[in-house]
Design an enzyme around this catalytic site. Structure first.
Site, PDB file in Angstrom:
ATOM      1  N   GLN A   8       5.375  45.788 -17.484  1.00 54.46           N
ATOM      2  CA  GLN A   8       6.568  46.465 -18.314  1.00 54.46           C
ATOM      3  C   GLN A   8       7.121  45.478 -18.953  1.00 54.46           C
ATOM      4  OE1 GLN A   8       6.838  49.493 -18.640  1.00 54.46           O
ATOM      5  NE2 GLN A   8       6.188  50.723 -16.850  1.00 54.46           N
ATOM      6  N   PHE A  53      -3.535  55.713 -11.890  1.00 50.62           N
ATOM      7  CA  PHE A  53      -3.179  54.841 -12.863  1.00 50.62           C
ATOM      8  C   PHE A  53      -2.314  53.606 -12.611  1.00 50.62           C
ATOM      9  CE2 PHE A  53      -3.222  59.031 -14.774  1.00 50.62           C
ATOM     10  CZ  PHE A  53      -4.075  58.935 -15.881  1.00 50.62           C
ATOM     11  N   ASN A  78       1.543  47.694  -9.690  1.00 51.36           N
ATOM     12  CA  ASN A  78       3.191  47.938  -9.703  1.00 51.36           C
ATOM     13  C   ASN A  78       3.914  48.701  -8.839  1.00 51.36           C
ATOM     14  OD1 ASN A  78       5.649  46.721 -11.064  1.00 51.36           O
ATOM     15  ND2 ASN A  78       5.646  48.884 -11.976  1.00 51.36           N
ATOM     16  N   GLU A 101      -7.584  53.338 -11.048  1.00 54.23           N
ATOM     17  CA  GLU A 101      -7.436  52.840 -12.334  1.00 54.23           C
ATOM     18  C   GLU A 101      -8.928  53.477 -13.118  1.00 54.23           C
ATOM     19  OE1 GLU A 101      -6.349  52.456 -15.377  1.00 54.23           O
ATOM     20  OE2 GLU A 101      -4.476  51.923 -14.243  1.00 54.23           O
ATOM     21  N   ASN A 119     -12.652  57.391 -14.370  1.00 53.84           N
ATOM     22  CA  ASN A 119     -12.471  57.681 -15.690  1.00 53.84           C
ATOM     23  C   ASN A 119     -11.477  58.738 -15.633  1.00 53.84           C
ATOM     24  OD1 ASN A 119     -11.881  58.606 -18.332  1.00 53.84           O
ATOM     25  ND2 ASN A 119     -14.051  58.336 -18.790  1.00 53.84           N
ATOM     26  N   ASP A 175       1.483  57.486 -13.065  1.00 58.59           N
ATOM     27  CA  ASP A 175       2.106  56.720 -14.113  1.00 58.59           C
ATOM     28  C   ASP A 175       1.040  56.263 -15.118  1.00 58.59           C
ATOM     29  OD1 ASP A 175       3.761  54.892 -15.440  1.00 58.59           O
ATOM     30  OD2 ASP A 175       3.193  53.098 -14.115  1.00 58.59           O
ATOM     31  N   CYS A 180       5.709  57.708 -20.263  1.00 58.26           N
ATOM     32  CA  CYS A 180       6.231  56.977 -21.281  1.00 58.26           C
ATOM     33  C   CYS A 180       6.371  57.721 -22.770  1.00 58.26           C
ATOM     34  CB  CYS A 180       5.508  55.408 -21.438  1.00 58.26           C
ATOM     35  SG  CYS A 180       3.825  55.992 -21.785  1.00 58.26           S
TER      36      CYS A 180
END
Length: 381
Positions: free
Chosen positions: A184, A213, A218, A234, A269, A290, A336
């Site tokens: 970030q 994700f 984090n 991920e 994936n 996220d 985001c």
């Protein structure tokens, strides 16, 4: 006023794109409006007509590099280095073949990644070392080609002994990273965002949580201080390896009785998620999602499909094991991109059997139109 505009953008997207209205509008997450940007990609340009090297961002909608001698969104110590950096590159043999400096600040280190198109001379390497010696805490990294070529200039210098990392002190974890990793941009907001997200998720000591994700961990590592079991997912094996290493680094320094919970990292994936994959990943009490700007459409679609199989006995598709699988009772979605959040929220609320109990904005990037946000979804039983 900036925050109010972003709040309206979030609410408008949720309603017009997803037909979703949050039951509660969360108080915006805000932080310092200046000096917040701990990551940046600065262009370098030797301009013969000016007889100078320019280092900074591009002018708006232009390929020209702005003539910057200071920058108030960068940390003060980095802003103060802009002119010395211009002088440094201007004195180098390679001033015409160094197009970029990437900045990544940790809690105790300023990493500068110099992109160079040709091998640097011995004199240029020495100039970089001397610059680092004059600016405590600066680490020079060199990048000759792609991100995989990034290497520390001198691993024996004083600054090289300092770790490139950031702490999440509320949870007692530290996140090591490489200067070209995605982290970030705004560390002040990130700490508050992680803390609020996990308070909203409220994982219990007896609960299993999936962090979709998960990146470098984090959210995963703080979750491992709260939940019984955590699964971090991920999209790449390389990133999964890095997040697993970060977990092991933190586990090794935890005091007795304060060890992190059972945590596993796997690669999927995430843009091709299927109901079968969801079932294989097992039942989780709660999800933390996220995603990047593209959102989590395939994940939401898979969740919708499993829900339809449960509520509609005549549904054509049947996923093996779905009869024993249950949806998470709560989802916290950190976004985001308000448009893809709204799209996915529409699926969760209108087809997957959830309520949007809360949503709000996160002013991660003051003075820009970029909108980060957070939304909470509760399962309707």
């Amino acid at each position: 006023a900036q925050v109010a505009v972003k709040q309206r953008a979030l609410e408008d997207n949720l309603w017009h794109l997803g037909k979703v209205k949050a039951e509660q509008v969360l108080r915006p997450i805000e932080g310092p409006p200046w000096g917040y940007r701990n990551r940046a990609r600065l262009s370098v340009r030797h301009v013969l007509k000016k007889g100078a090297v320019l280092i900074g961002f591009h002018e708006r909608k232009s390929r020209y590099v702005a003539d910057m001698t200071e920058c108030h969104v960068l940390p003060a110590q980095v802003s103060a280095m802009l002119v010395p950096l211009r002088e440094l590159i201007g004195a180098m043999d390679a001033r015409d073949t160094c197009p970029q400096i990437e900045l990544a600040c940790g809690d105790s280190v300023i990493a500068l990644v110099l992109r160079h198109l040709e091998p640097l001379s011995t004199a240029d390497l020495e100039r970089l070392r001397q610059f680092g010696a004059r600016h405590p805490g600066v680490q020079w990294w060199l990048q000759s080609k792609g991100p995989e070529t990034v290497r520390l200039l001198d691993d024996q210098c004083e600054a090289a002994q300092l770790p490139l990392d950031y702490a999440l002190p509320e949870f007692g974890v530290t996140m090591p990273f490489k200067p070209t990793d995605f982290t970030q941009v705004n560390p002040y907001i990130n700490r508050v965002l992680v803390a609020r997200s996990l308070r909203l998720l409220a994982p219990g000591r007896d609960e299993r949580v999936i962090d979709w994700f998960c990146g470098l961990g984090n959210f995963t590592l703080p979750l491992a201080t709260l939940a019984r079991e955590v699964l971090g997912i991920e999209g790449s094996e390389a990133l999964v390896t890095r997040s697993r290493q970060n977990f092991e680094i933190n586990q090794a320094v935890r005091p007795a009785g304060k060890e992190l919970s059972a945590t596993e990292f796997v690669a999927r994936n995430l843009f091709e998620m299927t109901p079968e994959m969801l079932v294989r990943d097992g039942i989780a009490d709660k999800w933390l999602v996220d995603p990047p700007r593209e959102g989590a459409f395939a994940l939401a679609k898979a969740l919708v499909e499993l829900h339809l199989q449960r509520v509609d006995p005549e549904h054509a598709e049947r996923t093996p094991g779905a009869e024993h699988w249950t949806r998470p009772k709560r989802i916290v979605y950190v976004s985001c991109n308000p448009a893809t959040l709204a799209r996915d929220a529409g699926l969760l609320v209108n087809q997957a059997g959830y309520r949007c109990t809360a949503a709000g904005v996160v002013n991660m990037f003051p003075h820009t139109a970029h909108v980060e946000s957070i939304a909470v979804f509760e399962r309707v039983d």
